[in-house]
Design a protein around this motif. Structure first.
Motif, PDB file in Angstrom:
ATOM      1  N   MET A   1      36.962  44.144  46.721  1.00 29.66           N
ATOM      2  CA  MET A   1      37.837  43.699  47.786  1.00 29.66           C
ATOM      3  C   MET A   1      39.281  43.588  47.288  1.00 29.66           C
ATOM      4  N   PHE A   2      39.480  42.992  46.127  1.00 34.18           N
ATOM      5  CA  PHE A   2      40.835  42.834  45.603  1.00 34.18           C
ATOM      6  C   PHE A   2      41.405  44.168  45.130  1.00 34.18           C
ATOM      7  N   THR A   3      40.561  44.996  44.509  1.00 39.06           N
ATOM      8  CA  THR A   3      41.059  46.277  44.006  1.00 39.06           C
ATOM      9  C   THR A   3      41.473  47.189  45.154  1.00 39.06           C
ATOM     10  N   ALA A   4      40.832  47.064  46.307  1.00 37.84           N
ATOM     11  CA  ALA A   4      41.220  47.866  47.465  1.00 37.84           C
ATOM     12  C   ALA A   4      42.626  47.509  47.932  1.00 37.84           C
ATOM     13  N   GLU A   5      43.053  46.281  47.685  1.00 37.39           N
ATOM     14  CA  GLU A   5      44.396  45.833  48.054  1.00 37.39           C
ATOM     15  C   GLU A   5      45.404  46.027  46.930  1.00 37.39           C
ATOM     16  N   GLY A   6      44.937  46.557  45.792  1.00 34.93           N
ATOM     17  CA  GLY A   6      45.835  46.785  44.668  1.00 34.93           C
ATOM     18  C   GLY A   6      46.110  45.548  43.840  1.00 34.93           C
ATOM     19  N   ILE A   7      45.207  44.564  43.900  1.00 33.69           N
ATOM     20  CA  ILE A   7      45.376  43.308  43.163  1.00 33.69           C
ATOM     21  C   ILE A   7      44.520  43.359  41.906  1.00 33.69           C
ATOM     22  N   ASP A   8      45.123  43.083  40.761  1.00 29.23           N
ATOM     23  CA  ASP A   8      44.381  43.015  39.507  1.00 29.23           C
ATOM     24  C   ASP A   8      43.797  41.620  39.346  1.00 29.23           C
ATOM     25  N   VAL A   9      42.508  41.547  39.100  1.00 29.50           N
ATOM     26  CA  VAL A   9      41.831  40.266  38.893  1.00 29.50           C
ATOM     27  C   VAL A   9      41.872  39.947  37.407  1.00 29.50           C
ATOM     28  N   ILE A  10      42.387  38.774  37.086  1.00 30.22           N
ATOM     29  CA  ILE A  10      42.452  38.326  35.696  1.00 30.22           C
ATOM     30  C   ILE A  10      41.467  37.173  35.559  1.00 30.22           C
ATOM     31  N   LYS A  11      40.462  37.359  34.740  1.00 26.53           N
ATOM     32  CA  LYS A  11      39.447  36.326  34.541  1.00 26.53           C
ATOM     33  C   LYS A  11      39.957  35.301  33.533  1.00 26.53           C
ATOM     34  N   THR A  12      39.747  34.038  33.843  1.00 23.54           N
ATOM     35  CA  THR A  12      40.149  32.984  32.918  1.00 23.54           C
ATOM     36  C   THR A  12      39.012  32.721  31.944  1.00 23.54           C
ATOM     37  N   PRO A  13      39.332  32.398  30.707  1.00 23.73           N
ATOM     38  CA  PRO A  13      38.272  32.121  29.733  1.00 23.73           C
ATOM     39  C   PRO A  13      37.519  30.840  30.097  1.00 23.73           C
ATOM     40  N   PRO A  14      36.233  30.766  29.787  1.00 25.90           N
ATOM     41  CA  PRO A  14      35.469  29.564  30.121  1.00 25.90           C
ATOM     42  C   PRO A  14      35.962  28.353  29.333  1.00 25.90           C
ATOM     43  N   GLN A  15      35.947  27.222  29.979  1.00 23.78           N
ATOM     44  CA  GLN A  15      36.328  25.928  29.404  1.00 23.78           C
ATOM     45  C   GLN A  15      37.717  25.960  28.780  1.00 23.78           C
ATOM     46  N   ALA A  16      38.662  26.534  29.508  1.00 19.08           N
ATOM     47  CA  ALA A  16      40.056  26.565  29.072  1.00 19.08           C
ATOM     48  C   ALA A  16      40.910  26.081  30.237  1.00 19.08           C
ATOM     49  N   PRO A  17      41.035  24.752  30.423  1.00 17.90           N
ATOM     50  CA  PRO A  17      41.708  24.230  31.610  1.00 17.90           C
ATOM     51  C   PRO A  17      43.173  24.615  31.724  1.00 17.90           C
ATOM     52  N   ARG A  18      43.821  24.946  30.626  1.00 19.00           N
ATOM     53  CA  ARG A  18      45.235  25.312  30.711  1.00 19.00           C
ATOM     54  C   ARG A  18      45.433  26.777  31.113  1.00 19.00           C
ATOM     55  N   ALA A  19      44.361  27.547  31.144  1.00 20.51           N
ATOM     56  CA  ALA A  19      44.467  28.956  31.480  1.00 20.51           C
ATOM     57  C   ALA A  19      44.850  29.151  32.947  1.00 20.51           C
TER      58      ALA A  19
END
Length: 101
Positions: A1-19
């Motif tokens: 869904m996001f790639t169809a709109e040209g949006i890059d999804v950036i995954k946050t690392p697990p248990q990294a609240p400042r990410a």
């Protein structure tokens, strides 16, 4: 869904609240001010509570803005003749105050 709109999804690392600080701040705020103080009885109740809180959140005072809402009302008010009206939010858990006309 996001790639169809040209949006890059950036995954946050697990248990990294400042990410993802903005999301963490929002979750912390809504928990402290709303859901930690209520007994939520189901998904429909949670959706109704969150919808009402989000409507309130946009015009509540923010500490980082010097206790002003993001879009403060314009104009000066004579405080000697002003009447204050209280409007309970979420059954009185939160109260909003405004001037009565």
């Amino acid at each position: 869904m996001f790639t169809a709109e040209g949006i890059d999804v950036i995954k946050t690392p697990p248990q990294a609240p400042r990410a993802n600080a903005f999301a963490e701040r929002w979750v912390g705020t809504i928990r402290r001010e709303c859901t930690d103080r209520m007994f939520i009885v189901g998904q429909r109740h949670l959706a109704a509570v969150l919808a009402e809180y989000m409507a309130h959140y946009g015009h509540r005072p923010h500490r980082s803005l010097g206790q002003q809402p993001p879009n403060p009302p314009s104009g000066a008010t004579d405080l000697t003749t002003a009447r204050v009206r209280r409007r309970p939010i979420l059954g009185g858990l939160i109260n909003e105050y405004s001037q009565a006309a």
